[in-house]
Design an enzyme around this catalytic site. Structure first.
Site, PDB file in Angstrom:
ATOM      1  CB  ALA A 245      -0.874  -0.006   1.247  1.00 50.29           C
TER       2      ALA A 245
ATOM      3  N   GLY B 240       0.480  -5.157   0.559  1.00 46.04           N
ATOM      4  CA  GLY B 240      -0.681  -5.143  -0.333  1.00 46.04           C
ATOM      5  C   GLY B 240      -0.353  -5.713  -1.698  1.00 46.04           C
TER       6      GLY B 240
ATOM      7  CD  GLU C 161       1.466  -5.987   5.155  1.00 43.81           C
ATOM      8  OE1 GLU C 161       0.785  -5.962   4.122  1.00 43.81           O
ATOM      9  OE2 GLU C 161       2.299  -6.874   5.393  1.00 43.81           O
TER      10      GLU C 161
ATOM     11  CD  GLU D 278      -2.644  -7.772   2.200  1.00 48.44           C
ATOM     12  OE1 GLU D 278      -3.238  -8.104   3.253  1.00 48.44           O
ATOM     13  OE2 GLU D 278      -2.344  -6.586   1.919  1.00 48.44           O
TER      14      GLU D 278
HETATM   15  N1  T1G Z   1       4.643   3.452   0.108  1.00 44.24           N
HETATM   16  C1  T1G Z   1       5.142   4.672  -0.212  1.00 44.24           C
HETATM   17  N2  T1G Z   1       6.464   4.902  -0.499  1.00 44.24           N
HETATM   18  C2  T1G Z   1       7.267   3.849  -0.494  1.00 44.24           C
HETATM   19  C3  T1G Z   1       6.820   2.540  -0.173  1.00 44.24           C
HETATM   20  C4  T1G Z   1       5.434   2.360   0.123  1.00 44.24           C
HETATM   21  N3  T1G Z   1       4.913   1.160   0.411  1.00 44.24           N
HETATM   22  N4  T1G Z   1       7.880   1.705  -0.239  1.00 44.24           N
HETATM   23  C5  T1G Z   1       8.934   2.460  -0.584  1.00 44.24           C
HETATM   24  N5  T1G Z   1       8.599   3.735  -0.739  1.00 44.24           N
HETATM   25  C6  T1G Z   1       9.471   4.850  -1.141  1.00 44.24           C
HETATM   26  C7  T1G Z   1      10.587   5.122  -0.132  1.00 44.24           C
HETATM   27  O1  T1G Z   1      10.164   5.996   0.866  1.00 44.24           O
HETATM   28  C8  T1G Z   1      11.667   5.756  -1.007  1.00 44.24           C
HETATM   29  O2  T1G Z   1      11.309   7.094  -1.216  1.00 44.24           O
HETATM   30  C9  T1G Z   1      11.496   5.012  -2.326  1.00 44.24           C
HETATM   31  O3  T1G Z   1      10.173   4.459  -2.310  1.00 44.24           O
HETATM   32  C10 T1G Z   1      12.480   3.888  -2.493  1.00 44.24           C
HETATM   33  O4  T1G Z   1      12.411   3.046  -1.372  1.00 44.24           O
HETATM   34  C11 T1G Z   1      -2.934  -3.304   2.937  1.00 44.24           C
HETATM   35  C12 T1G Z   1      -1.393  -1.803   4.618  1.00 44.24           C
HETATM   36  C13 T1G Z   1      10.290  -2.040  -1.600  1.00 44.24           C
HETATM   37  C14 T1G Z   1      12.088  -3.259  -0.452  1.00 44.24           C
HETATM   38  O5  T1G Z   1       6.302  -2.250   4.018  1.00 44.24           O
HETATM   39  O6  T1G Z   1      10.503  -2.351   2.084  1.00 44.24           O
HETATM   40  O7  T1G Z   1       0.769  -2.921   2.201  1.00 44.24           O
HETATM   41  O8  T1G Z   1      13.222   8.203  -0.102  1.00 44.24           O
HETATM   42  O9  T1G Z   1      14.735   3.511  -0.537  1.00 44.24           O
HETATM   43  O10 T1G Z   1      15.975   0.069  -0.655  1.00 44.24           O
HETATM   44  O11 T1G Z   1      -1.714  -4.986   3.889  1.00 44.24           O
HETATM   45  O12 T1G Z   1      11.144   0.280  -0.018  1.00 44.24           O
HETATM   46  O13 T1G Z   1      13.266   7.840  -2.555  1.00 44.24           O
HETATM   47  O14 T1G Z   1      11.640   9.463  -1.537  1.00 44.24           O
HETATM   48  O15 T1G Z   1      13.307   1.690   0.473  1.00 44.24           O
HETATM   49  O16 T1G Z   1      15.204  -0.465  -3.027  1.00 44.24           O
HETATM   50  C15 T1G Z   1       3.831  -2.832   3.081  1.00 44.24           C
HETATM   51  C16 T1G Z   1       8.040  -1.006   2.115  1.00 44.24           C
HETATM   52  C17 T1G Z   1       3.089  -1.540   3.116  1.00 44.24           C
HETATM   53  C18 T1G Z   1       7.361  -2.292   1.904  1.00 44.24           C
HETATM   54  C19 T1G Z   1      12.597  -1.217  -1.825  1.00 44.24           C
HETATM   55  N6  T1G Z   1       5.008  -2.694   2.275  1.00 44.24           N
HETATM   56  N7  T1G Z   1       9.132  -0.760   1.200  1.00 44.24           N
HETATM   57  O17 T1G Z   1      13.724  -0.960  -1.062  1.00 44.24           O
HETATM   58  O18 T1G Z   1      14.216   1.447  -1.856  1.00 44.24           O
HETATM   59  S1  T1G Z   1       1.690  -1.651   4.176  1.00 44.24           S
HETATM   60  C20 T1G Z   1       6.178  -2.393   2.827  1.00 44.24           C
HETATM   61  C21 T1G Z   1      10.295  -1.445   1.282  1.00 44.24           C
HETATM   62  C22 T1G Z   1       0.558  -2.581   3.289  1.00 44.24           C
HETATM   63  C23 T1G Z   1      -1.569  -3.812   3.205  1.00 44.24           C
HETATM   64  C24 T1G Z   1      -0.699  -2.935   4.028  1.00 44.24           C
HETATM   65  C25 T1G Z   1      11.390  -1.008   0.368  1.00 44.24           C
HETATM   66  C26 T1G Z   1      11.536  -1.888  -0.892  1.00 44.24           C
HETATM   67  P1  T1G Z   1      12.407   8.184  -1.350  1.00 44.24           P
HETATM   68  P2  T1G Z   1      13.727   2.433  -0.717  1.00 44.24           P
HETATM   69  P3  T1G Z   1      14.886   0.004  -1.681  1.00 44.24           P
END
Ligand code: T1G
Ligand code: NAD
Length: 695
Positions: free
Chosen positions: A66, A105, A128, A108
């Site tokens: 998400a 998500g 999450e 999912e």
């Molecule tokens: N939402 C918004 N921005 C995100 C994002 C996300 N989910 N993931 C990464 N970014 C932005 C981050 O801030 C950075 O921005 C840029 O992307 C690059 O990220 C319903 C509710 C995918 C493994 O927890 O683990 O889904 O600093 O530097 O090292 O059940 O990002 O460049 O401006 O980390 O290559 C669950 C989170 C969400 C995964 C890539 N998902 N992301 O790593 O790049 S909750 C997560 C990561 C959800 C549902 C629920 C990592 C990555 P900027 P980065 P990276």
């Protein structure tokens, strides 16, 4: 190719519709992505010329979850559940084609599809829990139906992803593919149509959850197995409850239960702190005056001077990252001892099954020990970790200056000394930076990089890039005594000593911080690090700490001598309160004319943490730290500050800076000690009704 929304395209490949998400950088499920998928599916299912649908992503990854930046904002249509219901309810097979990271998500979405194919290097996870929430779009209900209850619990509560091979093995994907992923997805979809395979709706599957019905012991066992690492975190227990609901309830009721638990966590203080920290950690990588595209030195070879407590661990980091590293010592005996400890550490890891002996030999093969300084002539970065004495440091850097190749980065691991003065011993101060690792250096993730007044952008970019390459979280700070972490820690240490003099006991003080969420309190930490290290530094600076000095004079240096503030049974690291120490404390208090009193726990907490925050405010005012969130990243990764409290500066804002400042003034009035004087920045922000993170 039809543009369904700003980030989703619909294309036809024969009788297969391909929906491609393109929302850089990580294809997060922003509103326009959800809209695009929702409308694209309607279009594809309504198209008589279409037999099947593939969902794929452009760029470096499948959907990574998400859009976290949308959390806390008013929900927008369509919701993710509506999108997933449309996918799963499609009358035509929907296949997910996965590369990069299918997370949260994103995973999912794939679980709502009828089939999933992925490349070997893809990673699949529900992280999450690391944001203080749980999978809120059916992940806790669908994943157990595919991979079984135990595997689902492990994946959801750890939040760690699995790779392609394992995903195939546990049934999370139907096929590993390579080459053009969209084409492979289309080929698989055509096969499904050709072979008239059923629309496999995970919501209807029960064979993997039925065996767990009426077996609460599965969950009880699992709770016990994760109790230690999930201590203090709120989300893990809710994750377990959601999976319990998947086993006990019909699918739609399970989804409702998941929703309740999700919303509760989403609004929790812990999740707000962990979501803040997600972005804080990423901000720390950005240096305002060092553009992201500043070319770092390409580090192919590294060198470390000193194979002591830190040098050995630092060398392991490079070997772990596959970078050859030369270790230079001043005597064969010291070299053999240092590299002997490195091998023992690797073998211990192998004995726990986390490395093979082949891995051990491969990494030892990358570490070359020598007494010959010439061996460092081709190193791209040299990290010095010799005794913490300025004359020795300067002698080492002067000598290194004559040996290291032009353009090499020269780094010091000093924990307290002036990096500018060390750099002045060379003719290339622009190539000198501090790289302050934390003990044990091969384990602790924080790397406090120190920029000297003459450090070049290249040297800084190299220290930051190398830090990430060796698995650290690098944070850039300026030169001052103790940099950011140790400087704030020192304030806490001063109050810890005062508190035991005024009436508390070491175990009481430590319990206040472990209850708060730290892995250990100041006194047990002192015993672990060795009380002699601080004693030697105090003596060197003509400073005193009455109780600590008295304990050290008795040869009680902590765990390494079996006794410090606590005593330790042989081979056991459990701190045991020691009446002898209580006697020392009351004697010193009496000598200082202090009447000891009962000190309540909340006062202990305030007196340990408020001075740290106050020092953090001075550090920000002096621009030693670039931003308040960097201070929080340093404390979470370097000093065990519980991430579900965000960090000292985030925590202070949650208390309110006016309340915190006023409490400091109360302590000042009572103690009559300038120690408690609020920092100018704290005063300004308190008066303005602002927080550190509002700046
Ligand atoms: N939402 C918004 N921005 C995100 C994002 C996300 N989910 N993931 C990464 N970014 C932005 C981050 O801030 C950075 O921005 C840029 O992307 C690059 O990220 C319903 C509710 C995918 C493994 O927890 O683990 O889904 O600093 O530097 O090292 O059940 O990002 O460049 O401006 O980390 O290559 C669950 C989170 C969400 C995964 C890539 N998902 N992301 O790593 O790049 S909750 C997560 C990561 C959800 C549902 C629920 C990592 C990555 P900027 P980065 P990276
Ligand atoms: P240590 O005493 O364990 O090791 C220092 C090593 O340097 C010894 O093996 C010694 O033989 C070697 N050495 C000394 N002079 C040398 C020279 N001229 N050439 C080659 N080798 C030489 O010390 P340590 O705890 O590893 O600390 C090293 C540095 O790291 C210090 O600056 C210290 O402040 C810093 N540091 C220590 C810690 C910690 O927790 N121990 C944490 C962060 C930073």
């Amino acid at each position: 190719m039809t543009k369904i929304s700003e980030s989703v395209d619909l294309d036809r490949r024969g009788r297969v519709a391909v929906l491609t998400v393109n929302n850089p950088p990580v294809n997060a499920l922003s509103q326009h992505v959800r809209r695009g998928l929702y409308d694209g599916l309607a279009q594809a299912t309504a198209d008589a010329g279409v037999d099947a649908i593939v969902i794929a992503c452009a760029g470096r990854t499948f959907i990574a979850g998400a859009d976290i930046t949308e959390f806390g904002k008013p929900p927008t249509e369509p919701g993710l559940h509506a999108v997933l219901d449309r996918i799963e309810g499609s009358p035509k097979p929907v296949v997910a084609a996965i590369h990069g990271t299918a997370l949260g998500g994103g995973l999912e979405v794939t679980l709502a599809c009828h089939y999933r194919v992925g490349v070997k290097a893809a990673r699949f996870g529900l992280p999450e829990v690391k944001l203080g929430i749980l999978p809120g779009a059916g992940g806790t209900q669908r994943l157990p139906r595919v991979v079984g209850v135990e595997k689902a619990l492990q994946m959801i509560v750890s939040g760690d992803p699995i790779g392609g091979d394992e995903a195939l093995r546990v049934g999370l994907i139907d096929e590993l593919v390579d080459g053009d992923l969209a084409a492979a997805g289309v080929a698989f979809a055509e096969k499904v149509v050709r072979e008239k395979r059923p629309l496999k709706k995970i919501r209807d599957l029960t064979d993997k959850i039925a065996p767990a019905r009426g077996k609460p012991e599965i969950f009880a066992e699992f709770r016990k197995s994760v109790a230690r690492q999930t201590r203090g975190f709120r989300a893990p227990e809710s994750c377990i409850k959601a999976v319990e609901a998947a086993v006990a309830l019909p699918f739609d009721d399970g989804i409702k239960r998941e929703r309740e638990l999700f919303v509760e966590l989403l609004n929790s203080a812990e999740s707000k702190a962990q979501r803040y920290f997600f972005f804080a950690e990423r901000e720390a990588a950005k240096i305002p005056d060092v553009p992201a595209d500043t070319p770092p030195v390409d580090v192919k070879k590294a060198a470390v001077i000193g194979a002591g407590t830190m040098g050995g661990g630092i060398a392991m980091n490079f070997a772990n990252a596959g970078i050859p590293v030369t270790v230079v010592e001043m005597s064969q005996e010291a070299l053999d001892r240092g590299l002997g400890i490195v091998r023992k550490n690797y073998e211990a890891t192998a004995s726990r099954g986390r490395l093979t002996m082949a891995d051990v030999e491969k990494r030892m093969g990358l570490i070359r020990g020598t007494l010959d300084w010439g061996a460092m002539a081709d190193a791209d970065i040299v990290i010095e970790a010799v005794f913490e004495e300025m004359p020795i440091k300067k002698e080492v850097f002067a000598k290194l200056d004559g040996i290291a190749k032009p353009g090499a980065v020269l780094a010091t691991n000093t924990s307290t000394l002036d990096v500018n003065e060390i750099a002045s011993a060379t003719k290339r101060p622009e190539s000198v930076v501090g790289t302050h690792f934390f003990s044990p250096a091969n384990v602790m993730r924080l790397l406090e990089n120190v920029r000297g007044t003459k450090s070049s952008k290249t040297a800084i970019a190299t220290a930051m890039t190398v830090g990430r390459r060796i698995g650290k979280v690098p944070v850039l700070v300026g030169v001052c005594y103790g940099f950011v972490g140790n400087r704030m820690l020192h304030q806490r240490g001063l109050q810890a000593e005062r508190l035991i003099l005024e009436g508390a006991l070491p175990h009481q003080v430590d319990k206040v911080l472990t209850d708060f969420g730290f892995p250990m309190g100041p006194f047990a930490m002192g015993d672990l690090a060795g009380l002699d290290v601080g004693w030697r530094i105090r003596k060197g600076r003509g400073a005193t700490s009455p109780v600590a000095d008295r304990i050290c004079e008795l040869g009680r240096f902590g765990q390494k001598t079996g006794a410090g503030y606590f005593r330790y049974e042989k081979g056991d690291r459990t701190p045991i309160p020691d009446p002898d120490v209580e006697k020392i404390i009351t004697e010193v208090a009496a000598e200082q004319g202090i009447t000891r009193r009962h000190i309540p726990d909340d006062e202990i907490l305030e007196r340990l943490l408020y001075p740290m925050v106050n020092e953090g405010a001075k550090i920000l005012d002096e621009k030693i730290a670039i931003r308040a969130s960097d201070v929080d990243v340093i404390w979470v990764y370097g000093y065990g500050w519980p991430v579900y409290r965000g960090g000292p500066m985030f925590w202070a804002d949650s208390i309110g800076l006016r309340k915190l400042r006023d409490r400091l003034l109360e302590f000042k009035k009572r103690a009559g000690d300038a120690f408690w004087t609020p920092a100018p920045l704290l005063d300004r922000l308190a008066d303005a009704g602002k927080g550190f993170l509002d700046r």
